[in-house]
Design a protein around this motif. Structure first.
Motif, mmCIF file in Angstrom:
data_model
loop_
_atom_site.group_PDB
_atom_site.id
_atom_site.type_symbol
_atom_site.label_atom_id
_atom_site.label_comp_id
_atom_site.label_asym_id
_atom_site.label_seq_id
_atom_site.Cartn_x
_atom_site.Cartn_y
_atom_site.Cartn_z
ATOM 1 N N LEU A 211 12.260 -5.541 -7.464
ATOM 2 C CA LEU A 211 12.033 -4.262 -6.781
ATOM 3 C C LEU A 211 10.544 -3.975 -6.633
ATOM 4 N N GLN A 212 9.767 -4.273 -7.675
ATOM 5 C CA GLN A 212 8.325 -4.068 -7.572
ATOM 6 C C GLN A 212 7.716 -4.956 -6.489
ATOM 7 N N ALA A 213 8.146 -6.219 -6.415
ATOM 8 C CA ALA A 213 7.643 -7.111 -5.369
ATOM 9 C C ALA A 213 8.040 -6.613 -3.985
ATOM 10 N N GLU A 214 9.277 -6.116 -3.871
ATOM 11 C CA GLU A 214 9.710 -5.565 -2.593
ATOM 12 C C GLU A 214 8.892 -4.338 -2.209
ATOM 13 N N ASN A 215 8.581 -3.495 -3.184
ATOM 14 C CA ASN A 215 7.760 -2.307 -2.895
ATOM 15 C C ASN A 215 6.353 -2.698 -2.469
ATOM 16 N N LEU A 216 5.767 -3.694 -3.138
ATOM 17 C CA LEU A 216 4.433 -4.147 -2.756
ATOM 18 C C LEU A 216 4.440 -4.738 -1.347
ATOM 19 N N ARG B 28 3.424 -1.751 5.653
ATOM 20 C CA ARG B 28 3.135 -0.417 6.206
ATOM 21 C C ARG B 28 1.662 -0.258 6.524
ATOM 22 N N LYS B 29 0.787 -0.741 5.620
ATOM 23 C CA LYS B 29 -0.652 -0.654 5.867
ATOM 24 C C LYS B 29 -1.060 -1.529 7.051
ATOM 25 N N HIS C 37 -2.793 -0.147 10.388
ATOM 26 C CA HIS C 37 -4.069 -0.688 10.867
ATOM 27 C C HIS C 37 -3.958 -1.132 12.323
ATOM 28 N N ALA C 38 -2.804 -1.746 12.667
ATOM 29 C CA ALA C 38 -2.602 -2.171 14.050
ATOM 30 C C ALA C 38 -2.520 -0.979 14.986
ATOM 31 N N THR C 39 -1.981 0.134 14.524
ATOM 32 C CA THR C 39 -1.892 1.336 15.352
ATOM 33 C C THR C 39 -3.260 1.988 15.528
#
Length: 424
Positions: free
Chosen positions: A365-370, A376-377, A381-383
């Motif tokens: 779960l921690q790896a999935e959150n990271l 998301r970042k 950044h692309a936006t």
């Protein structure tokens, strides 16, 4: 109490001593469980350990019949001998299954016939609660209910017998709880001797004696000859308890705590009964036979989430103890105190049950959150990139316009200076 402890010690000692001989006998006659797809063990292991348990129980019963304190339970009363005869027959049926893998319908028919024989011999549920009073059931209804309970308990213990030491430990825990209960009830009678307590302590003794050989990695399996015997005995003890009570002289409001013998087999065998009900429902939903084997039992699920065999057995023992002793203590302590203690135990056992799953799942779960945060970042950044490009262009235009204006002003100043020189 010391007499009962002696009976338990005799049953356990005899079982422990004869079990190695039974192991050699099982190997000689071919009662060796081959590794099947649903099995947890990985090497062929002898079965038929229930024969050693039957010998231990029989020897303890004979000793009890010769003891002055307990001899009154046998004088002029054949109930214990009927129970012992039924135990011998149920073990022989289990031994036949250990040797030849009987068809499930044939085995079920044999269980039913033996249960009817025992009920016909006098082991029956005499009374049932109805409204605000107790009614005496008819002989046919008593025999039917008795046979149903015995067959259900036999198969419940048989279903849960899938890990080394699991079924013997669960039945021993339930037997201890029921022995305490029946002993306390017997103290209110003129004679402290209790046939239900005798059956329970002898059963606990054979479970402990056999468990010393059956702990993982097991040297011998109890087989159907053992699991069916244990389910039979614990139900017989509960039914015997109901025969000690007179429904005509006790009001239901007073009798309700004493009527626990009917509920207690379900409570002390809650895990086996739950596993059996889930298995039957699961198989019928798939259009399979109720006895069709699979790897979806509770102990299989425990192994699947990461428990070791010993860890799974200990945790399932804990759940069995919680339910068995919780059902007993509520009769002698305040309900709120029992509820608080059971709630705390449930939290501890739940954490212990889910620990391997959480141990492996939390890092995932921690790896999935990271990974989600990084994605998301990156998307953010692309936006923001087009906006940054547009801002740079505006700044360049402004700077260019300002430079052109400056150059125009400088040119005008140079022209004025040339004009002034011409005038001079």
């Amino acid at each position: 109490m010391r007499i009962y402890l002696l009976i338990a010690a005799i049953a356990g000692g005899v079982t422990w001593l004869v079990t190695p001989l039974i192991r050699h006998l099982a190997i000689e006659i071919g009662a060796v469980g081959q590794v099947r797809a649903r099995d947890v063990h990985t090497i062929p292991t002898p079965r038929m350990g229930g024969l050693g348990m039957l010998i231990g129980f029989t020897v303890a019963t004979i000793f009890a019949s010769r003891m002055p304190f307990l001899s009154g339970l046998f004088n002029g009363n054949y109930q214990m001998w009927v129970i012992l005869a039924g135990g011998i027959m149920i073990s022989l049926l289990g031994m036949a299954d250990d040797l030849w893998d009987l068809d499930w319908m044939l085995k079920l028919a044999g269980q039913l016939l033996i249960s009817v024989f025992v009920a016909w011999g006098g082991l029956q549920i005499i009374s049932l609660p109805f409204g605000d009073s107790l009614v005496t059931a008819s002989p046919s209804l008593s025999m039917a209910i008795t046979a149903f309970l015995i067959v259900a308990s036999i198969n419940a213990v048989n279903f849960v017998d899938g890990l080394d030491g699991l079924s013997s430990g669960i039945v021993a825990i339930g037997g201890i709880a029921f022995a305490i209960y029946s002993y306390i009830i017997a103290r209110s009678s003129p004679s402290y001797a209790s046939l239900a307590t005798l059956i329970d302590v002898a059963m606990v003794g054979v479970c402990v004696g056999f468990l010393l050989h059956n702990w993982h990695p097991a040297k011998l399996f109890m087989g159907d000859s053992g699991s069916m015997l244990l389910g039979y005995l614990i139900t017989c003890a509960s039914i015997v308890m109901t025969g000690r009570l007179d429904p005509a002289s006790i009001h239901a409001s007073i009798y309700l705590p004493l009527f626990m013998p009917i509920l207690l087999p379900i409570l002390v065998l809650f895990l086996p009964v739950l596993d059996m009900v889930l298995a039957i429902a699961r198989r019928l939903a798939k259009g399979q036979s109720p006895m069709h084997p699979d790897r979806m039992h509770l102990h299989h699920r425990m192994l699947r989430i990461g428990h070791s065999v010993r860890g799974a057995v200990l945790i399932l023992w804990g759940w069995a103890a919680l339910i068995a002793f919780g059902s007993i203590t509520i009769l002698f302590f305040k309900a709120q105190h029992v509820a608080a203690g059971m709630a705390a135990a449930v939290v501890v056992l739940t954490l212990a049950t889910m620990y391997p799953y959480l141990k492996h799942r939390l890092p995932e779960l921690q790896a999935e959150n990271l990974a989600y945060e990084a994605a998301r970042k990156s998307a953010q950044h692309a936006t923001d990139a087009p906006r940054v490009g547009k801002a740079d262009k505006s700044d360049t235009t402004s700077a260019t316009g300002k430079a052109d204006t400056t150059d125009t002003v400088n040119t005008a100043n140079q022209s004025d200076q040339s004009d002034n020189k011409s005038d001079n």
